[in-house]
Design a protein around this motif. Structure first.
Motif, PDB file in Angstrom:
ATOM      1  N   ARG A   3      26.220   0.440  -3.249  1.00 12.32           N
ATOM      2  CA  ARG A   3      26.052  -0.441  -4.396  1.00 12.32           C
ATOM      3  C   ARG A   3      25.132  -1.569  -3.993  1.00 12.32           C
ATOM      4  NH1 ARG A   3      30.826  -1.094  -8.392  1.00 12.32           N
ATOM      5  NH2 ARG A   3      31.384   1.075  -8.571  1.00 12.32           N
ATOM      6  N   PRO A   4      24.109  -1.815  -4.783  1.00 13.24           N
ATOM      7  CA  PRO A   4      23.207  -2.907  -4.429  1.00 13.24           C
ATOM      8  C   PRO A   4      23.913  -4.248  -4.540  1.00 13.24           C
ATOM      9  CG  PRO A   4      22.711  -2.080  -6.618  1.00 13.24           C
ATOM     10  CD  PRO A   4      23.753  -1.163  -6.033  1.00 13.24           C
ATOM     11  N   LYS A   5      23.514  -5.152  -3.672  1.00 13.78           N
ATOM     12  CA  LYS A   5      24.011  -6.524  -3.720  1.00 13.78           C
ATOM     13  C   LYS A   5      22.818  -7.419  -3.990  1.00 13.78           C
ATOM     14  CE  LYS A   5      26.147  -5.238  -0.042  1.00 13.78           C
ATOM     15  NZ  LYS A   5      26.575  -5.200   1.292  1.00 13.78           N
ATOM     16  N   PRO A  60      24.984  -7.080   4.559  1.00 11.31           N
ATOM     17  CA  PRO A  60      23.732  -6.325   4.693  1.00 11.31           C
ATOM     18  C   PRO A  60      23.350  -5.624   3.388  1.00 11.31           C
ATOM     19  CG  PRO A  60      25.532  -5.180   5.780  1.00 11.31           C
ATOM     20  CD  PRO A  60      26.073  -6.498   5.327  1.00 11.31           C
ATOM     21  N   ARG A  61      22.115  -5.212   3.329  1.00 13.51           N
ATOM     22  CA  ARG A  61      21.550  -4.497   2.183  1.00 13.51           C
ATOM     23  C   ARG A  61      21.559  -5.351   0.922  1.00 13.51           C
ATOM     24  NH1 ARG A  61      19.422   0.455   4.050  1.00 13.51           N
ATOM     25  NH2 ARG A  61      18.167  -0.136   2.285  1.00 13.51           N
ATOM     26  N   ARG A  83      18.749 -14.365   9.049  1.00 14.19           N
ATOM     27  CA  ARG A  83      19.363 -13.253   8.336  1.00 14.19           C
ATOM     28  C   ARG A  83      18.290 -12.330   7.771  1.00 14.19           C
ATOM     29  NH1 ARG A  83      24.512 -14.174   8.342  1.00 14.19           N
ATOM     30  NH2 ARG A  83      25.285 -16.309   8.352  1.00 14.19           N
ATOM     31  N   CYS A  84      18.650 -11.069   7.627  1.00 16.37           N
ATOM     32  CA  CYS A  84      17.743 -10.078   7.054  1.00 16.37           C
ATOM     33  C   CYS A  84      18.218  -9.696   5.663  1.00 16.37           C
ATOM     34  CB  CYS A  84      17.698  -8.833   7.928  1.00 16.37           C
ATOM     35  SG  CYS A  84      17.027  -9.116   9.565  1.00 16.37           S
ATOM     36  N   ILE A  85      17.279  -9.498   4.771  1.00 19.42           N
ATOM     37  CA  ILE A  85      17.574  -8.948   3.457  1.00 19.42           C
ATOM     38  C   ILE A  85      16.640  -7.772   3.233  1.00 19.42           C
ATOM     39  CG2 ILE A  85      18.417 -11.126   2.498  1.00 19.42           C
ATOM     40  CD1 ILE A  85      15.678 -11.281   0.978  1.00 19.42           C
ATOM     41  N   LEU A 179      16.697   1.389  -1.011  1.00 21.73           N
ATOM     42  CA  LEU A 179      17.810   2.255  -0.629  1.00 21.73           C
ATOM     43  C   LEU A 179      17.349   3.499   0.111  1.00 21.73           C
ATOM     44  CD1 LEU A 179      20.098   2.048  -3.778  1.00 21.73           C
ATOM     45  CD2 LEU A 179      20.422   0.935  -1.564  1.00 21.73           C
ATOM     46  N   VAL A 180      16.112   3.930  -0.134  1.00 19.07           N
ATOM     47  CA  VAL A 180      15.610   5.133   0.523  1.00 19.07           C
ATOM     48  C   VAL A 180      14.889   4.834   1.826  1.00 19.07           C
ATOM     49  CG1 VAL A 180      15.482   6.459  -1.612  1.00 19.07           C
ATOM     50  CG2 VAL A 180      13.473   5.171  -0.850  1.00 19.07           C
TER      51      VAL A 180
END
Length: 181
Positions: A3-5, A60-61, A83-85, A179-180
């Motif tokens: 699920r995207p955040k 994450p994500r 932080r990474c996004i 996502l891919v």
């Protein structure tokens, strides 16, 4: 399935109940949330702290969607965070060189960071916003993909919810692309 955040960083003054950002969030409450900042402290530092807290909480994500002055807060956050996004969608980046575009009480946004952002970035500018040369310059500086749309309705009539479906489709395409990868 993942699920995207998505963390929303609204423009100065927030996103009222009839704003398209609020519409997006209320229709996708499991995916979207606002980065909080104290409206009594409209400084860049406070906004950056709100983004940092929201991204840390989301995990994450995560992707960001920012509007107006919130876009500049994202650029400042990116220059200081570890932080990474996954990605960011920056909508209607203000022309800070134009007189009166940043409210006097909103301090700390200048100078605008000019380094490439360390995540995939989609910038959206409207042809109806007038001269968008500053958007082209920011897109180049931030290594962002620039999309010009016909209009981004910033105004809504009281009691009328504005959805800006074209923008929501751009956001979902951006998130799906991440996502891919």
């Amino acid at each position: 399935m993942h699920r995207p955040k998505i963390v929303i960083v609204p423009d100065y003054g927030g996103a009222g109940k009839d704003h398209w950002l609020e519409h997006w969030r209320s229709n996708h409450p499991d995916a979207m949330r606002f980065a909080e900042h104290d409206p009594r402290d409209p400084t860049c530092k406070a906004w950056v702290r709100g983004i940092e807290d929201a991204v840390a909480s989301a995990g994450p994500r995560t992707s960001l969607v920012a509007h107006g002055l919130g876009c500049l807060a994202v650029a400042h956050w990116a220059a200081t965070t570890h932080r990474c996004i996954d990605a960011a969608m920056l909508i209607s980046v203000p022309d800070v060189d134009a007189t009166g575009r940043i409210p006097a009480q909103a301090t700390g946004f200048l100078p605008v960071p000019r380094k490439a952002l360390p995540f995939h970035t989609l910038m959206v500018a409207a042809e109806t916003d007038g001269d968008y040369q500053h958007a082209i310059a920011h897109a180049n500086d931030w290594d962002a993909t620039l999309v010009l749309v016909g209009s981004i309705s910033h105004e809504t009539r009281p009691g009328t919810r504005h959805t800006w479906d074209e923008g929501l489709n751009l956001l979902w395409n951006l998130v799906d692309m991440q996502l891919v990868t």
